[in-house]
Design an enzyme around this catalytic site. Structure first.
Site, PDB file in Angstrom:
ATOM      1  N   ASP A   1       0.882  -1.176   0.000  1.00 39.00           N
ATOM      2  CA  ASP A   1       0.000   0.000   0.000  1.00 39.00           C
ATOM      3  C   ASP A   1       0.917   1.223   0.000  1.00 39.00           C
ATOM      4  O   ASP A   1       2.045   1.122  -0.477  1.00 39.00           O
ATOM      5  CB  ASP A   1      -0.950  -0.052   1.218  1.00 39.00           C
ATOM      6  CG  ASP A   1      -2.256   0.696   0.946  1.00 39.00           C
ATOM      7  OD1 ASP A   1      -2.187   1.865   0.531  1.00 39.00           O
ATOM      8  OD2 ASP A   1      -3.348   0.126   1.159  1.00 39.00           O
TER       9      ASP A   1
ATOM     10  N   HIS B   1       2.054   1.853  -3.154  1.00 34.85           N
ATOM     11  CA  HIS B   1       1.220   2.878  -3.772  1.00 34.85           C
ATOM     12  C   HIS B   1       1.915   4.244  -3.707  1.00 34.85           C
ATOM     13  O   HIS B   1       1.265   5.278  -3.857  1.00 34.85           O
ATOM     14  CB  HIS B   1      -0.165   2.944  -3.110  1.00 34.85           C
ATOM     15  CG  HIS B   1      -0.968   1.693  -3.295  1.00 34.85           C
ATOM     16  ND1 HIS B   1      -2.234   1.525  -2.770  1.00 34.85           N
ATOM     17  CD2 HIS B   1      -0.689   0.531  -3.950  1.00 34.85           C
ATOM     18  CE1 HIS B   1      -2.693   0.316  -3.087  1.00 34.85           C
ATOM     19  NE2 HIS B   1      -1.770  -0.307  -3.793  1.00 34.85           N
TER      20      HIS B   1
END
Ligand SMILES: *[C@@H]1O[C@H](CO)[C@@H](O)[C@H](O)[C@H]1NC(C)=O
Ligand SMILES: *[C@@H]1O[C@H](CO)[C@@H](O)[C@H](O)[C@H]1NC(C)=O
Ligand SMILES: *[C@@H]1O[C@H](CO)[C@@H](O)[C@H](O)[C@H]1NC(C)=O
Length: 402
Positions: free
Chosen positions: A224, A247
């Site tokens: 993430d 991310h």
């Protein structure tokens, strides 16, 4: 004859006393405690560590010796530590119990602590969140609530350094609650699943309401955000970071249900491998229960893109669809946003498009990009823009979204 239970109590007390006997003379300025490990995953070593903090936490040192394993079957709370030095040379291994950890906020809880070092002098210390069971359960039940590995709220002068952190059930490190002065340095962080279920939401760093947070020389392999600059963060410096599979280095999301501000962020020297975006800003649009998003004085300088889907992504319609945003355009105020010296090659997921900059038509888009040489896998690249200023610094193609 003393009763068996009395004998056991006496033995337990004796063991505790022995375990906590300071290895330095009592009159030494600061003492050192080495908690006694139970040596088995069925024995929770947290009480022994908590006792060590109670004995040595006021300016002293607590040592987890090299070669040792401590099983942590419950929350490790640093209450009682003031100016203490927690040296992890061995392994701290959390239990994988999905029932015990369900709904808990923190595995390591650092609340209103002033002066704490959690570090390894040898660099061999490991904190293992043992998150596989949590990821597997979450894959079939997304309402399963998982804890953050290391959770700092309030307090000041916290240093986390020279450790490996692995496999958190959820986020690795979180800072919020108006904490002042936190340093993370020389960390190796990795979340790797042994099953088909990804290590979901394993953000490397979630930096919320706080001032003066430094992250340097860290290597993160996760699933993430690598670093998320969350509502209320003011003054974060990130230098020399490598992120794999993440991310990216991301502001937001901001404005979901309140007016949110992020300011004074400086990132330099980032290598971004296989991330969905290397860097970006996520803001909710206007309307509904959304608040105003403000991001000011944010710089990313020296970012190498290696197989990321986008180099830069600005989203002004986060969490809503394009029809919603036509009615309720993005109104985020982005000011003093500088993106400079971004190079490398994208993954090819979006063809020739290397970045997607969608500022809101109802907001402010003071963004400047300098020395942008990112290329797609083949051919020449393009950058999609909407509502960006004429002096943005890159050649734009219409059609940004998101
Ligand atoms: C912008 O943020 C950086 C990093 O926190 C800080 O050093 C600098 O002083 C800030 N600039 C202004 C004008 O506030
Ligand atoms: C990045 O992704 C490529 C393509 O899937 C893969 O070959 C490579 O091993 C990945 N790099 C890392 C460091 O994981
Ligand atoms: C945007 O934010 C900056 C920094 O907080 C502020 O100075 C400026 O007035 C804001 N602009 C608007 C249009 O709200």
């Amino acid at each position: 004859m003393p009763s068996l239970s009395k004998t056991l109590t006496a033995l337990a007390l004796l063991t505790q006393t022995l375990a906590l006997t300071p290895t330095k003379p009592l009159n030494a300025r600061a003492s050192t405690c080495t908690p006694k490990a139970g040596g088995s995953s069925s024995v929770d070593d947290v009480p022994a560590i908590t006792s060590a903090i109670a004995s040595c936490g006021k300016g002293g040192t607590i040592v987890i010796p090299a070669g040792s394993t401590y099983y942590l079957n419950s929350v490790l709370d640093f209450a009682g530590c003031t100016g203490c030095d927690f040296q992890v040379e061995g392994l701290l291994k959390f239990s994988s119990s999905t029932s015990y950890w369900e709904g808990r906020t923190a595995m390591i809880n650092i609340k209103n602590i002033n002066g704490l070092k959690i570090r390894s002098l040898t660099g061999a210390g490991v904190i293992d969140g043992n998150g596989q069971n949590a990821w597997d359960l979450f894959a079939s039940d997304s309402s399963y609530a998982r804890p953050t590995l290391l959770y700092i709220t309030g307090g000041s002068n916290i240093e986390i350094s020279s450790l490996r952190q692995k496999n958190p059930p959820n986020v690795f490190n979180s800072v919020k609650g108006n904490t002042k002065r936190v340093t993370f340095s020389h960390l190796k962080m990795d979340a790797t699943s042994k099953s088909d279920n990804e290590p979901k939401n394993t953000d490397g760093f979630d930096i919320g309401a706080s001032t003066d947070v430094t992250i340097s020389n860290v290597d993160v392999d996760n699933d993430d955000d690598c670093v998320a600059f969350k509502p209320g963060c003011d003054g974060v410096t990130v230098t020399d970071i490598t992120c794999t599979g993440s991310h990216g280095l991301s502001v937001g999301s901001l404005g979901k249900g309140s007016s949110d501000t992020v300011k004074n962020i400086y990132v330099s020297g980032a290598t971004m491998i296989n991330s969905t975006k290397a860097l970006g800003i996520k803001t909710y649009p206007s309307g509904g229960s959304h608040g105003l998003s403000t991001a000011s004085n944010v710089t990313w300088s020296g970012v190498v893109v290696d197989g990321c889907d986008y180099a830069v992504q600005i989203q002004s319609c986060y969490g809503e669809n394009s029809e919603y945003c036509e009615e309720n355009p993005g109104n985020a105020n982005l000011s003093g946003i500088v993106i400079e010296d971004v190079s490398g090659v994208t993954s090819g997921k979006y063809g020739a498009v290397t970045s997607n900059l969608n500022c809101g038509s109802g907001g402010t888009c003071d963004v400047k990009i300098g020395s942008y040489t990112v290329k797609p896998k083949s051919g020449s690249g393009k950058v999609l823009c909407a509502n960006t200023p004429s002096d943005l610094g890159v050649t734009c193609t219409a059609g940004a979204s998101g």
